[in-house]
Design a protein around this motif. Structure first.
Motif, PDB file in Angstrom:
ATOM      1  N   GLY A 119       9.409   1.550   9.386  1.00 31.38           N
ATOM      2  CA  GLY A 119       8.306   1.309   8.854  1.00 31.38           C
ATOM      3  C   GLY A 119       6.900   1.685   9.580  1.00 31.38           C
ATOM      4  N   ARG A 120       7.441   2.524  11.154  1.00 31.33           N
ATOM      5  CA  ARG A 120       6.411   2.553  11.843  1.00 31.33           C
ATOM      6  C   ARG A 120       5.723   4.192  11.619  1.00 31.33           C
ATOM      7  N   GLN A 121       6.122   4.605  11.244  1.00 37.80           N
ATOM      8  CA  GLN A 121       5.454   6.555  10.618  1.00 37.80           C
ATOM      9  C   GLN A 121       5.759   6.236   9.053  1.00 37.80           C
ATOM     10  N   PRO A 122       4.121   5.700   8.390  1.00 42.62           N
ATOM     11  CA  PRO A 122       4.360   6.007   7.149  1.00 42.62           C
ATOM     12  C   PRO A 122       4.281   7.011   6.467  1.00 42.62           C
ATOM     13  N   GLY A 175      12.461   7.164  -2.488  1.00 44.30           N
ATOM     14  CA  GLY A 175      13.011   8.021  -1.977  1.00 44.30           C
ATOM     15  C   GLY A 175      12.192   7.809  -0.525  1.00 44.30           C
ATOM     16  N   GLY A 176      11.019   6.603  -1.002  1.00 40.76           N
ATOM     17  CA  GLY A 176      10.090   6.213   0.345  1.00 40.76           C
ATOM     18  C   GLY A 176      10.587   5.146   0.487  1.00 40.76           C
ATOM     19  N   VAL A 177      11.005   4.372   0.022  1.00 39.75           N
ATOM     20  CA  VAL A 177      12.003   2.598   0.535  1.00 39.75           C
ATOM     21  C   VAL A 177      12.648   2.944   1.226  1.00 39.75           C
ATOM     22  N   VAL A 178      13.489   4.022   0.746  1.00 40.07           N
ATOM     23  CA  VAL A 178      14.734   4.379   2.103  1.00 40.07           C
ATOM     24  C   VAL A 178      14.074   4.841   3.101  1.00 40.07           C
ATOM     25  N   VAL A 186       6.108   9.059   3.039  1.00 40.18           N
ATOM     26  CA  VAL A 186       5.181   9.389   2.288  1.00 40.18           C
ATOM     27  C   VAL A 186       6.000  10.708   1.917  1.00 40.18           C
ATOM     28  N   ALA A 187       6.046  11.473   3.032  1.00 45.09           N
ATOM     29  CA  ALA A 187       6.878  12.695   2.923  1.00 45.09           C
ATOM     30  C   ALA A 187       7.408  12.985   2.246  1.00 45.09           C
ATOM     31  N   VAL A 205       1.231  -1.284   0.128  1.00 42.37           N
ATOM     32  CA  VAL A 205      -0.530  -0.251  -0.178  1.00 42.37           C
ATOM     33  C   VAL A 205       1.022   1.468   0.374  1.00 42.37           C
ATOM     34  N   GLU A 206       2.029   1.299   1.122  1.00 45.01           N
ATOM     35  CA  GLU A 206       2.823   2.015   0.765  1.00 45.01           C
ATOM     36  C   GLU A 206       3.593   2.588  -0.378  1.00 45.01           C
ATOM     37  N   SER A 207       3.802   1.235  -1.185  1.00 44.74           N
ATOM     38  CA  SER A 207       4.381   1.579  -2.303  1.00 44.74           C
ATOM     39  C   SER A 207       3.877   2.281  -3.468  1.00 44.74           C
TER      40      SER A 207
END
Length: 105
Positions: free
Chosen positions: A55-58, A45-48, A62-63, A3-5
């Motif tokens: 992974g505790r602060q999605p 950038g998002g994956v890094v 995203v920012a 979902v984050e990807s």
């Protein structure tokens, strides 16, 4: 993570599309290059950031994806080639010749 990807990809596409819509004269390269750069930058950038905060602060991830997409997309901007802008020259042509002084030997 899936979902984050998807969120990272959407952020990248929105960032690239906004850059193309807001300043079309600045992006002389192919539109696909601008969108692709924004997409890839947001994903990386998002994956890094995701692994950086475990992974505790999605929202932070995203920012970070938005910042990475904006920064790397801005590298493609060429305001000097925009229509109606003359290139800035540092000096006048021929000015260096007028300032030379020859001494008689």
């Amino acid at each position: 993570m899936l979902v984050e990807s998807i969120a990272f990809a959407l952020v990248g596409l929105v960032t690239g599309g906004a850059a193309l819509l807001a300043l079309p004269a600045y992006f002389r390269a192919a539109r696909a290059l601008t969108l692709g750069t924004a997409l890839a930058a947001a994903l990386v950038g998002g994956v890094v950031a995701h692994f950086g905060v475990d992974g505790r602060q999605p929202a932070v991830s995203v920012a970070a994806a938005a910042v990475a997409a904006g920064v790397l997309t801005s590298l493609l901007a060429r305001p000097d080639l925009a229509a109606g802008r003359a290139p800035a020259h540092r000096h006048r042509p021929g000015a260096h010749r007028a300032s030379r002084r020859h001494r008689a030997a």
